[in-house]
Motif scaffolding. Structure first.
Motif, mmCIF file in Angstrom:
data_model
loop_
_atom_site.group_PDB
_atom_site.id
_atom_site.type_symbol
_atom_site.label_atom_id
_atom_site.label_comp_id
_atom_site.label_asym_id
_atom_site.label_seq_id
_atom_site.Cartn_x
_atom_site.Cartn_y
_atom_site.Cartn_z
ATOM 1 N N GLY A 42 0.801 -1.212 0.000
ATOM 2 C CA GLY A 42 0.000 0.000 0.000
ATOM 3 C C GLY A 42 0.838 1.268 0.000
ATOM 4 N N CYS A 43 2.112 1.143 0.341
ATOM 5 C CA CYS A 43 3.024 2.301 0.308
ATOM 6 C C CYS A 43 3.610 2.382 -1.091
ATOM 7 N N GLY A 44 3.053 3.260 -1.903
ATOM 8 C CA GLY A 44 3.345 3.255 -3.331
ATOM 9 C C GLY A 44 4.790 3.536 -3.690
ATOM 10 N N ARG A 45 5.542 4.217 -2.816
ATOM 11 C CA ARG A 45 6.905 4.605 -3.199
ATOM 12 C C ARG A 45 7.981 3.808 -2.449
ATOM 13 N N LEU A 46 7.579 2.774 -1.697
ATOM 14 C CA LEU A 46 8.558 1.976 -0.970
ATOM 15 C C LEU A 46 9.497 1.253 -1.911
ATOM 16 N N ALA A 47 8.964 0.660 -2.965
ATOM 17 C CA ALA A 47 9.813 -0.095 -3.899
ATOM 18 C C ALA A 47 10.855 0.813 -4.532
ATOM 19 N N ASP A 48 10.441 2.030 -4.902
ATOM 20 C CA ASP A 48 11.399 2.953 -5.528
ATOM 21 C C ASP A 48 12.523 3.309 -4.562
ATOM 22 N N LEU A 49 12.178 3.525 -3.305
ATOM 23 C CA LEU A 49 13.203 3.897 -2.336
ATOM 24 C C LEU A 49 14.119 2.722 -2.017
ATOM 25 N N LEU A 50 13.600 1.499 -2.050
ATOM 26 C CA LEU A 50 14.457 0.334 -1.812
ATOM 27 C C LEU A 50 15.398 0.076 -2.973
ATOM 28 N N GLN A 51 14.976 0.479 -4.160
ATOM 29 C CA GLN A 51 15.838 0.295 -5.329
ATOM 30 C C GLN A 51 16.877 1.408 -5.456
ATOM 31 N N ALA A 52 16.616 2.564 -4.847
ATOM 32 C CA ALA A 52 17.538 3.692 -4.977
ATOM 33 C C ALA A 52 18.824 3.415 -4.218
ATOM 34 N N GLU A 53 19.907 4.067 -4.651
ATOM 35 C CA GLU A 53 21.181 3.965 -3.958
ATOM 36 C C GLU A 53 20.990 4.444 -2.519
ATOM 37 N N PRO A 54 21.308 3.611 -1.518
ATOM 38 C CA PRO A 54 21.018 3.984 -0.118
ATOM 39 C C PRO A 54 22.028 4.995 0.434
ATOM 40 N N ASP A 55 22.032 6.192 -0.110
ATOM 41 C CA ASP A 55 22.948 7.233 0.340
ATOM 42 C C ASP A 55 22.177 8.274 1.150
ATOM 43 N N LEU A 56 22.860 9.368 1.485
ATOM 44 C CA LEU A 56 22.242 10.399 2.320
ATOM 45 C C LEU A 56 21.050 11.040 1.613
ATOM 46 N N ASP A 57 21.136 11.204 0.321
ATOM 47 C CA ASP A 57 20.023 11.811 -0.412
ATOM 48 C C ASP A 57 18.786 10.921 -0.316
ATOM 49 N N ALA A 58 18.976 9.619 -0.476
ATOM 50 C CA ALA A 58 17.838 8.696 -0.342
ATOM 51 C C ALA A 58 17.285 8.730 1.077
ATOM 52 N N LEU A 59 18.189 8.795 2.076
ATOM 53 C CA LEU A 59 17.747 8.849 3.465
ATOM 54 C C LEU A 59 16.802 10.028 3.703
ATOM 55 N N SER A 60 17.044 11.137 3.025
ATOM 56 C CA SER A 60 16.209 12.328 3.249
ATOM 57 C C SER A 60 14.785 12.135 2.729
ATOM 58 N N PHE A 61 14.547 11.115 1.903
ATOM 59 C CA PHE A 61 13.189 10.835 1.431
ATOM 60 C C PHE A 61 12.496 9.758 2.274
ATOM 61 N N TYR A 62 13.255 9.097 3.158
ATOM 62 C CA TYR A 62 12.650 8.050 3.984
ATOM 63 C C TYR A 62 11.558 8.575 4.923
ATOM 64 N N PRO A 63 11.590 9.849 5.358
ATOM 65 C CA PRO A 63 10.472 10.337 6.197
ATOM 66 C C PRO A 63 9.097 10.126 5.564
ATOM 67 N N HIS A 64 9.046 10.048 4.236
ATOM 68 C CA HIS A 64 7.779 9.735 3.584
ATOM 69 C C HIS A 64 7.282 8.365 4.042
ATOM 70 N N LEU A 65 8.207 7.404 4.176
ATOM 71 C CA LEU A 65 7.838 6.073 4.637
ATOM 72 C C LEU A 65 7.383 6.112 6.097
ATOM 73 N N LEU A 66 8.059 6.932 6.888
ATOM 74 C CA LEU A 66 7.687 7.031 8.295
ATOM 75 C C LEU A 66 6.287 7.640 8.440
ATOM 76 N N ALA A 67 6.002 8.664 7.620
ATOM 77 C CA ALA A 67 4.661 9.257 7.646
ATOM 78 C C ALA A 67 3.604 8.217 7.256
#
Length: 891
Positions: A223-248
Motif C-alpha cells: 500500500g506504500c506506493g513509493r517503498l519499492a522505488d526507495l528500496l531500489q535507490a542507492e542507499p545514500d544520504l540523499d535517499a535517506l532524506s526521502f525516507y520520512p515519507h515512509l515514516l509518515a
C-alpha cells in the motif's frame, strides 16, 4: 536538576542563593502553538487527507524567529516539556484543547555545538517513535538497508549507545528489536531464509518484485506506493532524506486508538547553513514536506525563506503556493494573532523583565537583586532576555568581589551581545550593521550610502535579520533593536573586524553627508524628511563633534513652519552630566527649547535659551535664532523691555529673521497701545514678515472686525500659497476670534476649520486663542461660560503666556457687558487692570469700558487709536448692542 540554572548556581559560594531557570510570559507564543496544533489535527483528521499526497500546500509548520538571546531555545524546551506533562507547563499558559497523551514531542537542537548531522536527525525522530512499541515496517526496512550499506559491520545499537542517543529516550533500546521484527515479518512472508540477509541480500530484489506485483504476502507494505522505488535507490544520504515519507505512511497505518501526533521541534535552525549553502536545510525541508501528518515548530534567528520563489533550485519546494503560512507581508513582525506561521518573538515587557530578575536568583524565597537595581536592569535591557541573563551574572560577579552591587554598576553594555549578534553575519553585513547603528532609522539606499558601498545586497540581507525591525510609519522603515544598537556603538568590541575610533569617525561623516543629501534632494520638501534628517544629523554632530554645516539651514526651515514636532535626540552622556560641550549640544538645546515652549512655562524657555546664549557655542547665524525666540518668550512673560532689546538686535543684524524681528517690534508697539506705529511697521514687512497678520491684530483691537477678518483671510491665502501649515493654522484661529464678536454662526465654521488645521500641529498659544474665541462666540448665550473660563485660565497659568490671561479676561468682560451684569463687569475690569499693570495691553481696560458704555477713569493711560477714541468706543459699544439683539431673538 531540571529547571535549575547551573551556571548561576556555580557562580557563588553562597549556598543560600537559589538559582532557577526563570521562564516568563510567552503566552502569545504558546497560544500560537496550541492553535496551530488544533488546526493541524482538524486537517489530518479530514476524510480526504492523504499522507502520500506530495502536491498539496504544506501548513504543518510554525516558525518562531528572533534576535540572539531573546529566549527561543528556552521557549522550544518549555513547549516540548509542556506538551508531555502538564506539570511542566507555566502557570500562565492555558491548557491545550487536545489529548496530550496522543502528542509526541521530539526536540532536536541543530546547533553546531550539539553535533547534530542529518543522519542523527532521522534517528532521533525514529527513536522517539519507538515509545509506541511498534515497528515502522516501511521505514525500518529502508533504514536497515541504508544502515548496512553505510555502516557495515556496526550494529545500530552500538552507534546509538556511543552517540548518547539511547540515553535520551526511554524506549530507544527497543528500536533494534522493532527493526528486526519488521525484517522478520517480510522474510517470513516471502519465504526467505533468515531475516532477508545482509544488506537485504537477494531478499531486497524479491521484496521489490513482490511490492511491484502487489502480492498478497506483502499486501500491507504494497500500500506504500513509493517503498519499492526507495528500496531500489542507492542507499545514500540523499535517499535517506526521502525516507520520512515512509515514516509518515507507517504512522498513518496505526490503529485509530494508537495514533499519535509527532510534534518535531527544530531549534537553532540558523546553524543549518547560510543563505548560500543550503544543503542541510534542503534535507530538513524534505522531512517537513514528506511528513504532512507531523507538526513542526522551528525556532531560529531568521525567518524561513521557503515561500520565496527565488529559491527554486536551492530547495525542492518553494514559493507561496507550497508554503502559504510562511509568506511574509510588508512587515517582519508577524504576530500569532495575524494568522501567519512566522512569528517574531518580541521583547519582554518592563514588568516581565522585573519578574524574570526577581525569580532568577533568590534567597529564602525573596529576590536577591534589590528593587532599584532590578528596575535599572529592566530599563536598559529593552526587553532582551540575554541582557537580563548577563546582568544577573554581572551582579553575582560584583558580589563575589565583595561589593554590594549598585544602580550605577549597570550602566553597562556587554560585548557578548555583539558576539551573539554578529556570529552568523557575513563581513559585509557586519560592516553595514555597524554603519547603520549610527542611525535611529534607515532605508536600504541610506544604509548602503552610509556603509560606503556600491551595491545594496548586504543591506537587503541585513533587513531580513530579526534584530532589524520594520515599521510602516516614519521617514525610513528600518531600525536596529535599541539594545543591540547601543551595544554595537558603546561596548568594547573584541571581534576580528572591530572598528577603530577613526573608522567610526569616517562612518559618522558618511552618515552626516548622506542625511544632508536626503534632505536637500527631497523634491517635495516633506516635513517628515526634514525632521528625520535634522534629528539624526544633530545626534551625529553631537556625538562625533562635527561642524554644524547644513544643520543650520535645516534648523531655520524647521522653525519657519511653526509646527514644532518633538525634535531633540536622546541626550548624550556628557550633556546628562551637566553643561553644553559642543555647538551641536547648543543647537539641540535651542531647538528643543523652541519646540517645548508650547508645552512648558515660558520662564523655562527663557532660562534654557539664556543658558545657550551664555555658552557662546552657537555660530552667529544661530545666535540670531536663539535671540529671536528668547525675545518672543520674554514678550509672552510681559518682559517687554528685554523683548524689545532682543528683537532690535535681530532686526539690526539683517539676517534671516530680520523681518520676523520687525514683526516682533510691531507687536511690541501694539502691546503698548501705539497702533499707528504698528501699522507703519507692518507696511515694511511684506509676506515674509506676515504683514497681514500684523494688520489683523491691530484692526480687531479697534473694534473693526470686518477689516481684521479681511486681513486675516489675506494672510491665510498667502500661507496656503507658500504651503506654510503653521501660519495658516495660526491666522485661522485669529480669524475665528475676530469673527466670534460679530457673527457667532460664522464663528462655528471658522473654529471648526481652526481645530482641523491645529490638530496635527503643536501650537499651544494658538490653541488658547481658539478656545478664547469659543468663549467670545458664546458670550451672553452660555450660562456656564465663567466656569469654562476659570478652567482655561488655570491652563494659561501653566503655560506662562501672560497675554492670553488678559485676552481671556476681556472675553469675560464682553460676556458681562452683553448681560449688563454690572457687578461682574466691575470685578472683571478690576481683574483686567491687575493683569495689565505692567503697561502692556492696558488698552484692554479701555475696551472693556467702551463695551459697557462707561467713561474712562481720568488717570488711565490713553492708547493711540487709529481713527480716534470716539470711533473706537462706538464700534465696541455697537458690537455689544448687536449681541444683545441676537440674544433677544434667541429667547
Amino acid at each position: 536538576m531540571a529547571g535549575r540554572d547551573l551556571r548561576t548556581l556555580f557562580s557563588s559560594n553562597d549556598r543560600s542563593i537559589s538559582a532557577n531557570e526563570a521562564f516568563t510570559n510567552r503566552q502569545a507564543q504558546w497560544q500560537a502553538v496550541t492553535t496551530g496544533l488544533a488546526e493541524h489535527l482538524r486537517r489530518v483528521n479530514r476524510a480526504g487527507f492523504d499522507v502520500e499526497d506530495l502536491e498539496s500546500p504544506r501548513r504543518n509548520i510554525l516558525v518562531f524567529h528572533g534576535v540572539g538571546g531573546i529566549g527561543k531555545s528556552t521557549l522550544s524546551r518549555k513547549v516540548g516539556a509542556s506538551l508531555v506533562h502538564s506539570e511542566h507547563r507555566p502557570a500562565q499558559w492555558d491548557s491545550p484543547s487536545l489529548d496530550q497523551e496522543r502528542v509526541l514531542p521530539v526536540r532536536i537542537d541543530l546547533a553546531r555545538s550539539a553535533g547534530m548531522d542529518f543522519e542523527r536527525v532521522i534517528l532521533t525522530i525514529r527513536l522517539a517513535l519507538a515509545a509506541l512499541g511498534r515497528p515502522m515496517p516501511a521505514f525500518d526496512l529502508a533504514l536497515r538497508r541504508y544502515w548496512e550499506h553505510n555502516h557495515p559491520g556496526e550494529p545500530i545499537e552500538d552507534y546509538l549507545r556511543r552517540g548518547g542517543l539511547l540515553s535520551r529516550f526511554s524506549a530507544a533500546a527497543a528500536l533494534p528489536q522493532q527493526m528486526q521484527s519488521a525484517l522478520s515479518d517480510v522474510a517470513q512472508a516471502l519465504l526467505l531464509p533468515g531475516t532477508v540477509g545482509g544488506a537485504l541480500g537477494h531478499g531486497a530484489g524479491a521484496l521489490v518484485k513482490a511490492l511491484r506485483e502487489r502480492r498478497q504476502a506483502v499486501r500491507a507494505l504494497a500500500g506504500c506506493g513509493r517503498l519499492a522505488d526507495l528500496l531500489q535507490a542507492e542507499p545514500d544520504l540523499d535517499a535517506l532524506s526521502f525516507y520520512p515519507h515512509l515514516l509518515a505512511w507507517d504512522l498513518a497505518q496505526l490503529p485509530k486508538d494508537k495514533t499519535v501526533l509527532p510534534v518535531i521541534l527544530l531549534d537553532t535552525f540558523e546553524d543549518t547553513g547560510d543563505r548560500t549553502h543550503r544543503d542541510f536545510e534542503r534535507l530538513l525541508q524534505r522531512i517537513v514536506w514528506l511528513m504532512p501528518n507531523a507538526f513542526f515548530v522551528v525556532t531560529g534567528r531568521n525567518r524561513l525563506q521557503w515561500a520565496h520563489r527565488s529559491l527554486e533550485g536551492q530547495l525542492d519546494w518553494t514559493g507561496p503556493d507550497a508554503w502559504p503560512g510562511l509568506v511574509t507581508g510588508t512587515t517582519a513582525q508577524t504576530t500569532p494573532q495575524s494568522g501567519g506561521r512566522q512569528v517574531l518573538i518580541g521583547d519582554f515587557s518592563r514588568e516581565d523583565c522585573e519578574d524574570y530578575l526577581a525569580r532568577r536568583v533568590s534567597r529564602d524565597g525573596r529576590p536577591l537583586i534589590d528593587d532599584a537595581v532590578r528596575r535599572i536592569i529592566a530599563e536598559r535591557s529593552h526587553g532582551l532576555p540575554l541582557y537580563l541573563d548577563l546582568s544577573v551574572m554581572r551582579y553575582l560577579d560584583l558580589r563575589r568581589g565583595g561589593l554590594q552591587p549598585r544602580v550605577a554598576d549597570f550602566d553597562h553594555d556587554f560585548p557578548a551581545l555583539i558576539a551573539r549578534t554578529l556570529s552568523d553575519l557575513s563581513s559585509e553585513e557586519r560592516h553595514v550593521l555597524r554603519s547603520v547603528s549610527l542611525l535611529s532609522a534607515f532605508s536600504i539606499p541610506l544604509a548602503t550610502e552610509v556603509a560606503g558601498m556600491d551595491h545594496d545586497a548586504p543591506a537587503l540581507r541585513l533587513t531580513e535579520r530579526p534584530f532589524v525591525r520594520e515599521s510602516a510609519s516614519g521617514t525610513w522603515p528600518f531600525h536596529v533593536h535599541d539594545l543591540i544598537r547601543s551595544a554595537i556603538r558603546n561596548a568594547d568590541d573584541a571581534s576580528d573586524d572591530r572598528w577603530s575610533d577613526e573608522d567610526w569617525q569616517r562612518a559618522a561623516q558618511r552618515a552626516f553627508r548622506a542625511l544632508e543629501a536626503q534632505w536637500r534632494q527631497d523634491p517635495r520638501r516633506d516635513r517628515t524628511v526634514l525632521v528625520g534628517c535634522l534629528q539624526q544629523g544633530l545626534a551625529l554632530a553631537r556625538d562625533f563633534d562635527l561642524d554644524l554645516d547644513w544643520l543650520a539651514d535645516a534648523a531655520f526651515q524647521y522653525v519657519e513652519d511653526f509646527i514644532w514636532e518633538p525634535l531633540a535626540p536622546p541626550a548624550a552622556r556628557d550633556t546628562e552630566q551637566g553643561g553644553l560641550r559642543t555647538a551641536a549640544n547648543a543647537l539641540v538645546e535651542t531647538l528643543s527649547a523652541i519646540a517645548r515652549r508650547q508645552h512648558e512655562h515660558r520662564e523655562r524657555t527663557v532660562s534654557r535659551l539664556s543658558a545657550v546664549l551664555a555658552s557662546r557655542l552657537l555660530p552667529e547665524d544661530l545666535v540670531e535664532l536663539a535671540t529671536y525666540y528668547l525675545a518672543k518668550a520674554q514678550r509672552d512673560l510681559g518682559l517687554t523691555d528685554d523683548s524689545r532689546r532682543g528683537m532690535q538686535r535681530v532686526a539690526e543684524a539683517g539676517g534671516r529673521l530680520a523681518l520676523a524681528a520687525g514683526r516682533g517690534l510691531a507687536h511690541l508697539s501694539r502691546l503698548s497701545g501705539d497702533f499707528p506705529a504698528a501699522m507703519e511697521a507692518a507696511g515694511r514687512l511684506g509676506w515674509p514678515g506676515r504683514h497681514q497678520r500684523v494688520l489683523g491684530d491691530v484692526w480687531w483691537v479697534q473694534g473693526d472686525m470686518d477689516r481684521a477678518a479681511a486681513a486675516y483671510l489675506a494672510d491665510r491665502s498667502e500661507a496656503e500659497q507658500h504651503a506654510v501649515a503653521g501660519e495658516r493654522a495660526m491666522v485661522q484661529a485669529h480669524l475665528a476670534f475676530a469673527v466670534a464678536f460679530t457673527d457667532p454662526l460664522r464663528a462655528d465654521d471658522e473654529l471648526d476649520l481652526a481645530e482641523r488645521l491645529l490638530s496635527p500641529l503643536s501650537l499651544r498659544s494658538t490653541e488658547l486663542t481658539a478656545r478664547i474665541a469659543a468663549l467670545v462666540r458664546d458670550a451672553g448665550f452660555a450660562a456656564d461660560l465663567p466656569g469654562r473660563a476659570a478652567v482655561l485660565l488655570a491652563e494659561i497659568g501653566v503655560s506662562g503666556v501672560s497675554y492670553a490671561a488678559a485676552k481671556l479676561q476681556l472675553a469675560l468682560c464682553f460676556h458681562h457687558a452683553v448681560l449688563a451684569a454690572h457687578n461682574d463687569l466691575a470685578a472683571g475690569i478690576a481683574r483686567l487692570r491687575e493683569l495689565t499693570q505692567s503697561g502692556d495691553y492696558t488698552y484692554y481696560v479701555d475696551i472693556a469700558h467702551f463695551m459697557a458704555g462707561l467713561p474712562l477713569p481720568e488717570q488711565s493711560a490713553r492708547a493711540r487709536w487709529i481713527d480716534g477714541e470716539g470711533r473706537t468706543r462706538e464700534r465696541w459699544r455697537n458690537i455689544v448692542i448687536r449681541r444683545r439683539q441676537l440674544l433677544d431673538t434667541a429667547r
